[in-house]
Design a protein around this motif. Structure first.
Motif, PDB file in Angstrom:
ATOM      1  N   MET A 165      -5.921  -8.100  13.311  1.00  0.00           N
ATOM      2  CA  MET A 165      -5.632  -8.624  11.985  1.00  0.00           C
ATOM      3  C   MET A 165      -6.477  -7.858  10.975  1.00  0.00           C
ATOM      4  O   MET A 165      -7.656  -7.649  11.164  1.00  0.00           O
ATOM      5  N   THR A 166      -5.863  -7.487   9.891  1.00  0.00           N
ATOM      6  CA  THR A 166      -6.524  -6.678   8.875  1.00  0.00           C
ATOM      7  C   THR A 166      -7.251  -7.553   7.859  1.00  0.00           C
ATOM      8  O   THR A 166      -6.874  -8.694   7.636  1.00  0.00           O
ATOM      9  N   GLN A 167      -8.296  -7.016   7.243  1.00  0.00           N
ATOM     10  CA  GLN A 167      -9.022  -7.713   6.198  1.00  0.00           C
ATOM     11  C   GLN A 167      -8.459  -7.376   4.816  1.00  0.00           C
ATOM     12  O   GLN A 167      -8.843  -7.966   3.826  1.00  0.00           O
ATOM     13  N   LYS A 168      -7.578  -6.396   4.749  1.00  0.00           N
ATOM     14  CA  LYS A 168      -6.980  -6.002   3.476  1.00  0.00           C
ATOM     15  C   LYS A 168      -6.016  -7.075   2.993  1.00  0.00           C
ATOM     16  O   LYS A 168      -5.452  -7.823   3.788  1.00  0.00           O
ATOM     17  N   ARG A 169      -5.815  -7.111   1.691  1.00  0.00           N
ATOM     18  CA  ARG A 169      -4.757  -7.968   1.156  1.00  0.00           C
ATOM     19  C   ARG A 169      -3.423  -7.387   1.591  1.00  0.00           C
ATOM     20  O   ARG A 169      -3.238  -6.170   1.613  1.00  0.00           O
ATOM     21  N   ILE A 170      -2.487  -8.264   1.901  1.00  0.00           N
ATOM     22  CA  ILE A 170      -1.178  -7.847   2.387  1.00  0.00           C
ATOM     23  C   ILE A 170      -0.166  -8.020   1.263  1.00  0.00           C
ATOM     24  O   ILE A 170      -0.069  -9.093   0.651  1.00  0.00           O
TER      25      ILE A 170
END
Length: 157
Positions: A1-6
């Protein structure tokens, strides 16, 4: 899971949608690029951003398809916090010129309303709960200048 905004961008294969996707990538977002025509998103963005994109072929009026995409994003990436409703259509004659109001058949007009209005509302309904859960969200819905003034290219849209 990414920490960037999606972010999800519809109509992302070309034009405003593609440039919006690139700007979101530059700003550090993970971008899900959606278009009804198949496309290779990696070929459209800078190599440095290839790991921050997902492309998906989908007609925005396919609401079960949008729901499925939403579930896939949530399962693989996380919750969407940015939605750009860019997909839109304008009635055209066979020669590519704008259809005038007298050339437009009712079925074609229903398609314009479905893509340009109803799909925007339905997609918002699908993704807003993510934004509520995150307590953060941005929705940008792009429209044509033809909706504001006379256009020689867009016709009755």
């Amino acid at each position: 899971m990414t920490q960037k905004r999606i972010a999800v961008v519809t109509g992302a294969r070309q034009g405003i949608g593609l440039e919006t996707s690139k700007a979101l990538l530059q700003a550090g977002h993970f971008v899900v690029m959606v278009d009804r025509q198949p496309f290779d998103a990696a070929a459209l963005v800078d190599r440095e951003h290839e790991a921050s994109i997902m492309s998906h072929t989908l007609d925005v009026t396919d609401y079960s398809g949008v729901e499925s995409l939403h579930q896939t994003i949530n399962a693989t990436l996380g919750k969407v916090s940015v939605l750009v409703n860019n997909a839109g259509i304008s009635p055209k004659q066979p020669d590519g010129r704008s259809s005038g109001i007298l050339q437009l058949d009712p079925q074609e007009w229903e398609s314009v309303i479905e893509v340009n209005l109803t799909a925007v509302m339905r997609i918002c309904q699908i993704f807003i709960p993510d934004m509520q859960a995150l307590k953060y969200g941005r929705i940008v819905s792009i429209s044509s200048l033809a909706g504001r003034s006379k256009s020689i290219v867009a016709g009755p849209s």
